[in-house]
Design an enzyme around this catalytic site. Sequence first.
Site, PDB file in Angstrom:
ATOM      1  N   GLU A 177       0.628  -1.102   0.000  1.00  0.00           N
ATOM      2  CA  GLU A 177       0.143   0.023   0.234  1.00  0.00           C
ATOM      3  C   GLU A 177       0.871   1.216   0.034  1.00  0.00           C
ATOM      4  O   GLU A 177       1.228   1.770   1.252  1.00  0.00           O
ATOM      5  CB  GLU A 177      -0.697   0.129   1.344  1.00  0.00           C
ATOM      6  CG  GLU A 177      -1.856   1.115   1.389  1.00  0.00           C
ATOM      7  CD  GLU A 177      -2.842   1.386   2.402  1.00  0.00           C
ATOM      8  OE1 GLU A 177      -2.643   0.474   3.357  1.00  0.00           O
ATOM      9  OE2 GLU A 177      -3.654   2.192   2.490  1.00  0.00           O
ATOM     10  N   LYS A 219      -2.614  -1.894  -3.274  1.00  0.00           N
ATOM     11  CA  LYS A 219      -3.447  -1.015  -2.708  1.00  0.00           C
ATOM     12  C   LYS A 219      -3.220   0.281  -2.798  1.00  0.00           C
ATOM     13  O   LYS A 219      -2.497   0.864  -1.998  1.00  0.00           O
ATOM     14  CB  LYS A 219      -3.747  -1.545  -0.969  1.00  0.00           C
ATOM     15  CG  LYS A 219      -4.708  -0.751  -0.317  1.00  0.00           C
ATOM     16  CD  LYS A 219      -5.098  -1.340   0.911  1.00  0.00           C
ATOM     17  CE  LYS A 219      -5.855  -0.306   1.628  1.00  0.00           C
ATOM     18  NZ  LYS A 219      -6.577  -0.949   2.760  1.00  0.00           N
TER      19      LYS A 219
END
Length: 341
Positions: A177, A219
């Site tokens: 992420e 992500k």
Amino acid sequence: MNKEQLQSTARALVAPGKGILAADESFGTIGKRFKAVGIESTEDTRRRYRQMLFTTPGIGEFLSGVILFDETIRQKADDGRPLPKVLEDQGVIPGIKVDKSTTALPLSPQEKFTQGLDGLRERLEEYRGMGARFTKWRAVITIGQGIPTERCISANAHGLALFAAFSQEAGLVPIVEPEVLIDGDHTIERCYEVTEWTLNRTFDYIYEAGVELSGMLLKPNMVISGKDCPEQAGVEEVARMTVECLKRSVPAAVPGIVFLSGGQSDLQATAHLNAMNRLYDDLPWELSFSYARALQGRPMEIWKGDDANVEAAQKAFYHRAKMNSAARSGSYSEEMEKEAA
Ligand code: 13P
């Protein structure tokens, strides 16, 4: 590394019609969110709140996985089942946030660096024993005057890649992420440029670290106007710029991209994901969600720490998850929102 097992978990996490709930807020973050709606943050309110979400009847139709925080993976439901077991019983895969949050980047104090590699191998082993099948690590990139710097992007990309390698070694699917923050008055073009730069660096380091692309998920933020930018891009522009940016930076072997909501409203986050899936049907990766705020906003407001509100809060949570499930296939519409009323 057991490649087949990693691939099968990664694919299950982006199965059609399903997405991920991020419920891995740290003590500071959940405290802030609770305070905003008048809930005191204690070990027990955090446990009861997450129990409320995880026991929502039928939620496994729309959720493939839930990301837990260290405290939560150790907690039990009222009926004595560990919370990861509650998720498994719903057909939902438990995951765990494993970074140790951010600190100021040395010699560039306006930027952040994510920590947590020390002792990671041992922690991963423990989490696996507790039922986790995937992991998450969040890096934060800030747009502002003279930032981000290459130093910040590459330091964080290196951290993300090492985290991903440690996770795969432990048989856990890493969710990588790198979040370019929505905060600031920058344009959507500036967000595109910084996101493309960040993702390309991230995949440079991922390649160097030997990470198996087919056994990980990305992500990212969506490519979007800064929160304080006077000109706000519309839904279709966000969808197109996000997908064009991803096409230029994410290898096709990655099975799925699961967006964070990053301060968008719940309706915006759903509309953007829906537009991407409606406009494009020939992408190499699944486009799905891994939202915290955009799934939890309403249910948290309704619950308010009072068990008398559990049913109404669960209804709101179920509805939001269902709307995002529809957005996975581009079949969401504003009319569907009225079902909740
Ligand atoms: P938001 O969807 O609220 O951005 O949270 C996602 C997340 O997991 C942040 O790390």
